[in-house]
Structures are given as structure tokens and as C-alpha cells.
Design a protein around this motif. Structure first.
Motif, PDB file in Angstrom:
ATOM      1  N   LEU A 124      -5.013 -10.832  -5.428  1.00  0.00           N
ATOM      2  CA  LEU A 124      -4.117  -9.680  -5.309  1.00  0.00           C
ATOM      3  C   LEU A 124      -4.147  -8.838  -6.577  1.00  0.00           C
TER       4      LEU A 124
ATOM      5  N   PHE B 259      -0.557  -2.418   5.128  1.00  0.00           N
ATOM      6  CA  PHE B 259      -0.595  -2.936   3.770  1.00  0.00           C
ATOM      7  C   PHE B 259      -2.030  -2.987   3.240  1.00  0.00           C
TER       8      PHE B 259
ATOM      9  N   ASN C 185       3.207 -16.121  12.202  1.00  0.00           N
ATOM     10  CA  ASN C 185       2.380 -15.882  13.378  1.00  0.00           C
ATOM     11  C   ASN C 185       1.185 -16.822  13.536  1.00  0.00           C
ATOM     12  N   LEU C 186       0.771 -17.442  12.475  1.00  0.00           N
ATOM     13  CA  LEU C 186      -0.383 -18.328  12.581  1.00  0.00           C
ATOM     14  C   LEU C 186       0.034 -19.635  13.253  1.00  0.00           C
TER      15      LEU C 186
ATOM     16  N   ASN D 166       0.837  -8.263  16.424  1.00  0.00           N
ATOM     17  CA  ASN D 166       1.769  -8.830  15.447  1.00  0.00           C
ATOM     18  C   ASN D 166       1.389  -8.417  14.036  1.00  0.00           C
ATOM     19  N   TYR D 167       0.108  -8.151  13.875  1.00  0.00           N
ATOM     20  CA  TYR D 167      -0.393  -7.930  12.528  1.00  0.00           C
ATOM     21  C   TYR D 167      -0.505  -6.453  12.178  1.00  0.00           C
TER      22      TYR D 167
ATOM     23  N   LEU E 234       7.182  -8.114  -7.343  1.00  0.00           N
ATOM     24  CA  LEU E 234       8.297  -8.182  -6.398  1.00  0.00           C
ATOM     25  C   LEU E 234       7.996  -9.097  -5.214  1.00  0.00           C
TER      26      LEU E 234
ATOM     27  N   LEU F  57      -3.047   0.266   2.135  1.00  0.00           N
ATOM     28  CA  LEU F  57      -2.490   0.635   0.840  1.00  0.00           C
ATOM     29  C   LEU F  57      -3.368   0.095  -0.285  1.00  0.00           C
TER      30      LEU F  57
ATOM     31  N   ILE G 241       4.553 -12.761   7.196  1.00  0.00           N
ATOM     32  CA  ILE G 241       4.131 -12.407   8.560  1.00  0.00           C
ATOM     33  C   ILE G 241       3.058 -13.377   9.044  1.00  0.00           C
ATOM     34  N   PHE G 242       2.139 -13.695   8.166  1.00  0.00           N
ATOM     35  CA  PHE G 242       1.095 -14.656   8.536  1.00  0.00           C
ATOM     36  C   PHE G 242       1.704 -16.017   8.834  1.00  0.00           C
TER      37      PHE G 242
ATOM     38  N   GLU H 297       5.666  -9.825   1.876  1.00  0.00           N
ATOM     39  CA  GLU H 297       5.993  -9.722   3.304  1.00  0.00           C
ATOM     40  C   GLU H 297       4.813 -10.159   4.177  1.00  0.00           C
ATOM     41  N   ILE H 298       3.623  -9.757   3.768  1.00  0.00           N
ATOM     42  CA  ILE H 298       2.428 -10.066   4.562  1.00  0.00           C
ATOM     43  C   ILE H 298       2.252 -11.569   4.687  1.00  0.00           C
TER      44      ILE H 298
ATOM     45  N   MET I  74       5.238  -6.393  -3.479  1.00  0.00           N
ATOM     46  CA  MET I  74       6.309  -6.423  -2.497  1.00  0.00           C
ATOM     47  C   MET I  74       5.722  -6.528  -1.089  1.00  0.00           C
ATOM     48  N   GLY I  75       4.706  -5.709  -0.832  1.00  0.00           N
ATOM     49  CA  GLY I  75       4.048  -5.763   0.476  1.00  0.00           C
ATOM     50  C   GLY I  75       3.385  -7.106   0.699  1.00  0.00           C
ATOM     51  N   PHE I  76       2.733  -7.601  -0.322  1.00  0.00           N
ATOM     52  CA  PHE I  76       2.024  -8.872  -0.226  1.00  0.00           C
ATOM     53  C   PHE I  76       2.983 -10.003   0.148  1.00  0.00           C
TER      54      PHE I  76
ATOM     55  N   MET J 138      11.851 -11.742   1.082  1.00  0.00           N
ATOM     56  CA  MET J 138      11.934 -10.799  -0.037  1.00  0.00           C
ATOM     57  C   MET J 138      13.180 -11.069  -0.896  1.00  0.00           C
ATOM     58  N   ASN J 139      14.266 -11.439  -0.237  1.00  0.00           N
ATOM     59  CA  ASN J 139      15.488 -11.719  -0.982  1.00  0.00           C
ATOM     60  C   ASN J 139      15.287 -12.816  -2.020  1.00  0.00           C
TER      61      ASN J 139
ATOM     62  N   VAL K 177       2.760  -3.111  -4.299  1.00  0.00           N
ATOM     63  CA  VAL K 177       1.738  -3.928  -3.652  1.00  0.00           C
ATOM     64  C   VAL K 177       2.189  -5.387  -3.576  1.00  0.00           C
TER      65      VAL K 177
ATOM     66  N   LEU L   6       7.950   0.925   3.124  1.00  0.00           N
ATOM     67  CA  LEU L   6       6.661   0.482   2.610  1.00  0.00           C
ATOM     68  C   LEU L   6       5.533   1.302   3.223  1.00  0.00           C
TER      69      LEU L   6
ATOM     70  N   VAL M  80       0.456  -5.707   8.782  1.00  0.00           N
ATOM     71  CA  VAL M  80      -0.524  -6.124   7.784  1.00  0.00           C
ATOM     72  C   VAL M  80      -1.542  -5.016   7.561  1.00  0.00           C
TER      73      VAL M  80
END
Lengths: 375, 255, 307
Positions: free
Chosen positions: A103, C284, A132-133, C277-278, A58, C287, A128-129, A124-125, A120-122, A252-253, A118, C231, C281
């Protein structure tokens, strides 16, 4: 007659398509065709994971993002490096594969639901990176990315051929057609190979597959990395084609949309997946008039077409699972598989025979619900 | 001669319950070895331990003189193949494809071979197909090669499972109640098939409920009750063992 | 101010919300072995429905906890109806289908609810009207707000209620039996379909409360708020041991505390390189770590596999 001339007709048709589209619908539709082909490559990649090996991913868009950002960072003024495509295409592919393996290695031994969540979370993560990076330039993304170029030939520039001036979108069209064909061919060969058979076996009955000597974990990892590779390649092409990337392209979409393409078309069936990808990639355009219609009728857009479209996809996903799990254009085998499961017409042992399976506790593998021939 | 398979004090507990304890037996190479016992005696548990689906809590197996590795696919690679009590075929694949999957562990083509079709890979594919057809013929269902395995009759599914297991080139073929659900004629043909398999040099380990089949065909028999081995030896001897008669055969004949 | 104690308090409050949501995941998983991807969206619907009610009441000048309670009185039945509908339409027809089918259907429901919410409530963040008391109490160098106290009490009461329902009532016994072995429970006269529906109803009711509390706590909500919350709650359920009620509660609280401590100290430890911000993360990674090291969770039993 049909079968003899069909391939030729297909080639001519595909070659003529952008020209016809341009004349009939306008140039923006040619660009749309290019995007549809990018989606086709993505869907074919995901099909290896979901369709062949039966693993629900996902967060597939994460690999697309890895490919796209690897190209964006190494072929733009952002860092000031401009590496050529023949370096960056393999880099993007390998990087995505590495992420896939990273992963997959800890999670592929677990049951499928865990993998789904997992991944799905990945997805998003990764986003996020990217947001923010500083090295990825945060939410603004990276622009002024070098166009795809092979030798001195830049795909984004116009080129004159036989007196016709072809703009960049035409070049990309033919490049993407070529690569999609290549990926199709590779998928087809994988499907019928020793590895493809092993994937199918795992999809059907993981415990039996193990007992037949299949190293299921490694084989799943291979499928996962393979799918990621195609995702990475598509990402590289996307970055060069689009010229800029930002985290918002990898939500995600997007993952769900690619999954829809695979599922609606027909998991594991290449033609179906291709059809699903092209159809769903073009569909958003069909929704555009809806907004205009509302605008002219109510002076306001009440129902956002983007939301409406995703809603429709989601409903289609549910409907297909319930009514036609094999998809719009399924492979014959898949159809058998999905339809037989329900009634399970395998002969049962006569009553009185113990199907007494000694239950055995375990922390990996498939659940009782998976274990065919339930008592 | 060292036995092909030795169980050396194998035991397994589920929660507080000992499903198996202190199981010891030797299976001579080239024999047909029967494992019988009432329901819940631990026969299938023993199979699952043997084939690496579970690890024993105590003791271990020795196969061909060396301890068995843990993972199911390693066990298979070492030369132990099995069938399942509640048939587990790859349902939507054809009979032929099922057997071809069985060849996986003895063949090598990888991604490169799959994508580029070099001569080596093509030869290997051809050999896989030929061998699979041969095995289908061996178990007597060659005419069903292209049928989807789920649609085969019950008896044919059992044979297909055996062919698939044989495709892995086992030294030991472990069959979990292969005659379950078969009528008398089918059981008789199965008996012939097992003799044929033994004749090719493969040792057979048989879990069975059909005592007649076991006693008539096996060279040696082990009897499990409540997770313990209560008798072991040639069928005639085991048949006379009072504990066996009481625990299993007695119950069976009066039922 | 005692940062450590403060983060623990914040963590417990956040964790008790995770726990309420995690219970829904774990109950459904326990009984039909499905990760109900749409559960986070049910929480979101609970939050937005209660928000709509609260907004209207606040506009008429009402304030205080009664407004929240009235919001809940509407959100809970709405979410229960939603949960029952989801189960009936998207999951029940697929109960015997291959494993991938219900998972895909579940993800479809999740996306559909998000988009539907976006169409109804719009895509922007909605802000809760300022109607709750701002009272704060000092304990040992840290502070706890009235909202936090109410969240803790509400969560504790609900969890205790659920515990009694499952352990002490006829219905609870039928639920436990169905989770153990649906086929046998069916033979023993348990209407398994009804039990499964009840499970969804209870889980969705808890989700509605969690949604309203989250809204009251953070003062914002929108159609995507269910995703990360879901999540994390799932992570909590896995951490505690999926299928175990006690595990979901423990996992929720633990995750809340770890996350808050992590967010509080991570910036310091890494010299600002990795900021709060993280913190998403963090959950996750947790998890993945739990899945790798102890897939059965802290209190979970190892699954029974039939061969």
C-alpha cells in the motif's frame, strides 16, 4: 529515594495489578486489562507511523485484521490447519508488513493528505473483502481459534502456581505485559537511532531531508511497514486471545480509536501513547453505567453509549488539536515543535531582502504551505 | 584538469516561460565560485536543478566527470550538499541533532542496529556524534549544540545549515545566499568561514546578492540575467564587462 | 435490453451526484489545501434532514417533487450552517498549524458528525416514503426513470450556476485569487477569511442537494452513508485533478460510468467470482491507480512547490 525505588515499585505494581483488579472490580476487568494492553501494542505501532515519521494512517486497523485473520485461518478448524505460534507470529507480522509495503510503495511518495485518504479506503476495502470472501467465512467470521500456546503451555487454560489457580486471562496479562514492554523498548531504541533521527527530519522538513541525502520514500516505507508489523503481531495475539474474529472487529472506528490513543497521549512520546491507550481502552467501561442509568430513568436507552463514546473521542480529537496539540503527556521536544510553529519565532530576514523563491512546479512532495519560511 | 562541476547547456521552462536556458559553466575543483544576478534571474532555479529537486528540460550537469543522477538524495550521496535561501533546519531538533542527520548518508546502521545495538552500531553512533560536534565547532557554534535549532539566532542558523551540509562530506558545497540578512561583522566572519571550508578541499558554489562579498572572495564569477548567462570569468574581468554593469552592477550602485 | 447503454445512463446519474460532492472537496482543497474529511458527513446530514422533512410531509399525505423541494429548502441552509460551523470551529484555528493537525481535526469532525447523526436518527437504515412518480422513459433499448432525469437536470443546473459564479462574478474572482495566493489576495483587499467561509458554504450547499438526491434515488439513508460516498467523490476529485472545478465534474461523471460498467460486467468477466459486492473496491483501486500514474489528475495543474 523516588528514582531508586521507582522501577522496582513499577514492576511490583504491574505484577499485582490483575490480582488487585480481580478482587476490587471483578474478573471482567482483568479481561479488560488484557484488551487495554493489546490496544497499547497497536497504539505503539501506529505511533511509529504517525508520531515518528509524521504520516497519517487512517486505516491502521487493516494490518491488525491481516494479523488476526492469518492466525485465525491457520490455527482453527475453519480450514483444518493448526500451525504453532512460532510459525504464525512471524507469518502474521510479515504478512502485515507486506501489505503495508504494498500500500505504501505507490502512495508514500505523494503528499500526506493522499496517504491519509488512501489508507482510509484501504481499511474499508480489507473489511469488504473479509465480509465477502468465502475463505474468511464472510460476515460470520471464524471461531474456535486455537488459543495462544507456547510449547505445551496454553495461555487460555487455567494453571496452578504455588497453590493458586490462575485463569487464562492472567496468563495473557503477563504475556501482553511482556510483549508491550518489548515493543516499548524497540520503539525507544528506534527513536534515538540513525533511522529515528531520519524519520524526525522527514517529519519536520521533507525537502531539507531529501537535500541532506535521505531517501525519504524508503524511510517512510520502512516506518509504514514497521508500524504494520506491530499491527500484525497485535492481530495474531488478538485472534488467539479472543478465540474468534469477524469483520466487525476491524471497522474504521477502530482505526480512529487507535489514532485517538496516539494523539491524545502525545504523538511521538512513548509514555504519552501508553497512557492514551490504557485510558481510552478502559473508558468504554466507564460508559456502561450511562446506559443503565438511562434504562432505569426512562425505561429506554435514548443515547447509545457506544455512539456517545465515539462522539466524545472525536470531539476530544478536535479539542486536542486546537488546544493542546502535543497531547496529554507530550515529549518535551514535540511540545516545542507544535507550539513554536504558530508564532514561528524564527528570526526573519530583514525586510527588503528577497525571500524570492523561484517557484518550481512539481507533482510530488510537500506543498507551499509546508515549505517553511514562506515569503 | 577536468572541472568538478560542468553545466552543459542546462535549461528549464515553467509553462511557457524559460526560467533558464543554455547555461554553461565549469567550476574548477577547490575554487570558490560565485553566481550572481538580479532577482528572478534564475539562480535558485539553477540550484534546484543542480540538487535534483527538478530535472532540466535541456542539457545536464556533469559532476566529477560523470553525469549527475536525478534524485536529490542521490545527488547528495554523490557529493553535493546545499543550504537554502530561506533557512530550512529541522526546527525542533537540537543543533547537534541537525548535524547528526547530515551524517545519515555516510553511515549505515539500519533497523537491526537500532534495535539490537551491536558494537558496530554503537561505535558508529559515537562517531556520528563526535563528527557532528567537530563540525559545530568548525563553524563556531559548538556552545549551541544542545539548543533547539529554531531558537538560534539568525546568523547561527545560517552556520548550522552549513555545518549540516558539511556533515554529508560534500565535494561541492552549494550555498544559497548565505549572507542574506547578516550585518557587516557577520558577513565578514562568514567570509572567513568560507575560506576555511575551501582550505579543507571542498569546492564552494555561492549564490549571493552581496556583490562585494562575491567579488572579494570568489575565484570566478558567473552572471545570470533573465535565465541566461551573460558573463563568466574572474571577478576583475566580470566587473568590467559592460553588459554586467548595465544589467546588474549599474542598477546596484545607483540604487 | 441494452446493458451497456443502461449502465452508462445509471453511471451518469450516479456520477452527477459524485460530481456535486466532489466540487465541495475540490473547492476547499483549492483554497486551503485541506482534504475536508467531514464533507461526506455533510452530505449525510443533508440526506437525513431532508428525509425527516419528507417523512413528515408524506405522513400528512403530500407527495411528488414539491415535497422533495421543501426538504431541500430546509436541508440546504442546515448544511450551509454546518459547513460554516465546521470551518470556524475545527479548521480556522489550525490554519497555521503543522500539516497533521488540521487533518486529524477533520477526521475528528467526520466521526463526530456520524455519531451525532446516529444519536439523532438512530443506527438503522431509514427508508424514504414512496412519494415520487415511477414514470420511465425508453431510449434506445434502455430506460431512464423520472427520478434519474430530475437528478441529471438538477446537477447540470447547479454546476452551470457554480461555473458562472466562479468565472463571471466579483466573488468568484476573489475566490480564484485566494486559491492562487491567499497572502497576495489579502494584500489586494480580499477578505480571505470571508472567501474561505463562502467556499465552505457553497460546497456544503451542493452537498445538501447531493444528499437529498441520493436519498431520493436509493430510497435509504443512515449515519454511515457519507463515508463511502465521500471517499468516492474524493476519488472523483482526484481523478479530475484536485483543485479544478471542471475536473471535479468530469471526474465525477467518469467515475460513475466506470463504476457502473465495472459492476455490470465484472461478474460476467470473472464468471461470478468477483461480483458487484466489490464495486466499492473498484473505486478505491481507481484512486490508487490515478495517484500513482497521474497524481495531478486529468485536468489538474501540477502543483507549485516553493523551495
Amino acid at each position: 529515594m523516588k528514582s531508586r525505588y521507582l522501577p522496582l515499585l513499577l514492576v511490583v505494581g504491574i505484577a499485582a495489578l490483575p490480582f488487585v483488579t480481580d478482587i476490587a472490580l471483578g474478573r471482567s476487568w482483568v479481561r479488560l486489562l488484557d484488551f487495554a494492553l493489546l490496544y497499547a501494542m497497536l497504539a505503539l505501532g501506529l505511533n511509529i507511523v504517525v508520531g515518528y515519521a509524521g504520516l497519517l494512517d487512517l486505516g491502521y486497523v487493516a494490518f491488525y485484521a491481516v494479523g488476526a485473520y492469518s492466525y485465525a485461518m491457520l490455527a482453527s478448524p475453519h480450514i483444518g490447519i493448526h500451525l504453532p505460534l512460532y510459525v504464525l507470529l512471524p507469518t502474521g507480522a510479515l504478512l502485515a508488513a507486506a501489505f503495508g509495503a504494498l500500500l505504501g510503495a505507490p502512495t508514500l511518495g505523494l503528499r500526506g493528505d493522499y496517504l491519509a485518504i488512501v489508507t482510509m479506503g484501504f481499511g474499508e476495502i480489507i473489511r469488504i473483502f473479509l465480509r465477502n470472501l468465502s475463505i474468511t467465512n464472510g460476515p460470520a467470521g471464524i471461531d474456535l481459534i486455537d488459543p495462544i500456546a507456547i510449547g505445551g503451555f496454553s495461555f487460555s487454560a487455567s494453571h496452578t502456581l504455588f497453590g493458586f489457580t490462575l485463569p487464562g486471562i492472567y496468563n495473557y496479562y503477563f504475556l501482553f505485559v511482556g510483549l508491550t514492554t518489548l515493543i516499548l523498548l524497540m520503539s525507544k531504541r528506534l527513536e534515538g537511532s540513525r533511522i529515528g533521527r531520519a524519520w524526525a527530519a522527514i517529519r519536520e522538513d521533507e525537502i531539507a531531508a531529501k537535500a541532506m541525502g535521505l531517501n525519504t520514500k524508503n524511510l517512510k516505507l520502512l516506518a509504514f511497514a514497521m508500524g504494520a508489523t506491530f499491527g500484525g503481531i497485535s492481530g495474531v495475539l488478538f485472534a488467539g486471545f479472543q478465540g474468534f474474529v469477524s469483520p466487525e472487529s476491524f471497522t474504521m472506528n477502530e482505526s480512529v480509536m487507535i489514532l485517538c490513543m496516539v494523539v491524545l497521549g502525545g504523538m511521538g512520546h512513548l509514555r504519552g501513547v501508553l497512557l492514551g491507550a490504557l485510558l481510552l481502552a478502559i473508558l468504554p467501561e466507564a460508559f456502561r453505567p450511562l446506559a443503565q442509568l438511562q434504562q432505569s430513568a426512562f425505561d429506554q436507552v435514548y443515547l447509545d453509549p457506544a455512539n456517545l463514546r465515539m462522539l466524545l473521542f472525536a470531539v476530544a480529537l478536535i479539542a486536542v488539536m486546537i488546544l493542546r496539540p502535543e497531547g496529554l503527556w507530550p515529549s518535551p521536544v514535540r511540545k516545542r515543535e507544535l507550539h513554536d510553529k504558530e508564532g514561528d519565532d524564527r528570526p526573519l530576514p530583514p525586510s527588503g531582502q528577497p525571500t524570492g523563491s523561484d517557484s518550481v512546479p512539481g507533482h510530488t512532495g510537500v506543498s507551499a504551505a509546508d515549505a517553511g519560511g514562506v515569503a | 584538469m577536468t572541472p568538478l562541476l560542468r553545466a552543459l547547456g542546462v535549461g528549464k521552462r515553467f509553462g511557457g516561460l524559460a526560467a533558464l536556458s543554455e547555461v554553461r559553466f565549469d567550476i574548477p575543483e577547490g575554487s570558490i565560485y560565485g553566481l550572481i544576478g538580479p532577482n528572478g534571474a534564475g539562480k535558485t532555479t539553477l540550484f534546484n536543478l543542480l540538487t535534483g529537486i527538478y530535472t532540466p528540460d535541456e542539457g545536464h550537469f556533469e559532476f566529477g566527470g560523470a553525469p549527475l543522477p536525478g534524485k536529490p538524495h542521490d545527488v547528495c550521496a554523490r557529493g553535493i550538499a546545499r543550504t537554502f535561501q530561506n533557512i530550512r533546519l529541522f526546527g525542533s531538533m537540537t543543533a547537534l541533532e541537525n548535524v547528526m542527520v547530515g551524517r545519515h548518508v555516510r553511515t549505515r546502521a539500519g533497523l537491526f542496529g537500532a534495535i539490537f545495538h551491536p558494537a558496530g552500531e554503537r561505535d558508529e553512533e559515537a562517531a556520528i556524534r563526535a563528527r557532528a560536534l567537530e563540525l559545530l565547532d568548525f563553524v563556531g557554534i559548538a556552545h549551541r549544540a544542545d539548543q533547539v535549532s529554531r531558537q538560534l539566532s539568525y546568523g547561527d542558523q545560517r552556520r548550522l545549515e552549513i555545518a549540516r551540509a558539511l556533515a554529508t562530506e560534500p565535494r561541492l558545497l552549494a550555498l544559497d545566499e548565505p549572507a542574506a540578512g547578516m550585518n557587516a561583522t557577520e558577513t565578514a566572519t562568514l567570509g572567513t568561514l568560507l575560506q576555511k571550508i575551501r582550505a579543507t578541499g571542498v569546492t564552494v558554489l555561492l549564490i549571493e546578492h552581496d556583490v562585494k562579498l562575491v567579488m572579494g572572495m570568489c575565484d570566478r564569477v558567473a552572471v545570470l540575467e533573465y535565465g541566461r548567462l551573460i558573463a563568466e570569468g574572474p571577478p576583475e574581468q566580470v566587473q568590467r564587462d559592460p553588459r554586467v554593469i548595465e544589467a546588474y552592477l549599474g542598477a546596484e550602485t545607483t540604487a | 435490453m441494452d446493458i451497456f447503454l443502461q449502465q452508462v445512463i445509471n453511471g451518469l446519474v450516479q456520477g452527477s451526484i459524485y460530481a456535486l460532492v466532489a466540487l465541495g472537496y475540490t473547492m476547499v482543497y483549492g483554497i486551503i489545501e485541506l482534504v475536508n474529511f467531514a464533507h461526506g458527513e455533510v452530505v449525510m446530514v443533508g440526506a437525513l434532514v431532508s428525509l425527516s422533512v419528507i417523512e413528515r410531509l408524506a405522513a400528512r399525505g403530500y407527495s411528488g417533487w414539491t415535497v422533495i423541494v421543501i426538504g431541500l429548502l430546509l436541508a440546504v441552509p442546515a448544511c450551509i450552517a454546518l459547513g460554516l460551523g465546521i470551518e470556524r470551529v475545527a479548521y480556522r484555528p489550525l490554519r497555521k498549524a503543522p500539516r497533521l493537525a488540521p487533518l486529524i481535526s477533520a477526521i475528528g469532525v467526520s466521526i463526530a458528525l456520524q455519531q451525532l447523526a446516529a444519536l439523532i436518527w438512530g443506527r438503522n437504515y431509514l427508508h424514504y416514503p414512496d412519494i415520487l412518480p415511477k414514470t420511465q422513459y425508453a431510449i434506445g433499448g434502455a430506460v431512464i426513470s423520472e427520478v434519474q432525469v430530475v437528478i441529471l437536470i438538477a446537477a447540470a443546473v447547479l454546476m452551470a450556476g457554480l461555473w458562472i459564479l466562479v468565472q463571471r462574478t466579483r466573488l468568484g474572482r476573489a475566490m480564484r485569487a485566494s486559491a492562487q495566493n491567499p497572502a497576495v489576495a489579502g494584500l489586494m483587499g480580499v477578505d480571505v477569511n470571508r472567501i474561505i467561509a463562502t467556499t465552505f458554504a457553497v460546497g456544503s450547499g451542493l452537498a445538501a442537494v447531493a444528499g437529498a438526491l441520493v436519498g431520493a434515488y436509493y430510497n435509504v439513508g443512515n449515519h454511515t452513508m457519507g463515508f463511502l460516498l465521500g471517499l468516492k467523490a474524493f476519488t472523483a476529485a482526484v481523478l479530475g485533478g484536485i483543485g479544478s472545478l471542471g475536473g471535479a465534474m468530469l471526474g465525477g461523471l467518469l467515475l460513475g460510468v466506470i463504476e457502473n460498467l465495472g459492476a455490470g460486467y465484472m461478474g460476467k468477466l470473472t464468471d461470478g467470482a468477483v461480483g458487484s459486492n466489490y464495486s466499492d473496491v473498484f473505486a478505491f483501486l481507481m484512486l490508487v491507480l490515478v495517484l500513482v500514474l497521474r497524481p495531478s489528475g486529468l485536468l489538474g495543474e501540477r502543483g507549485i512547490e516553493k523551495v
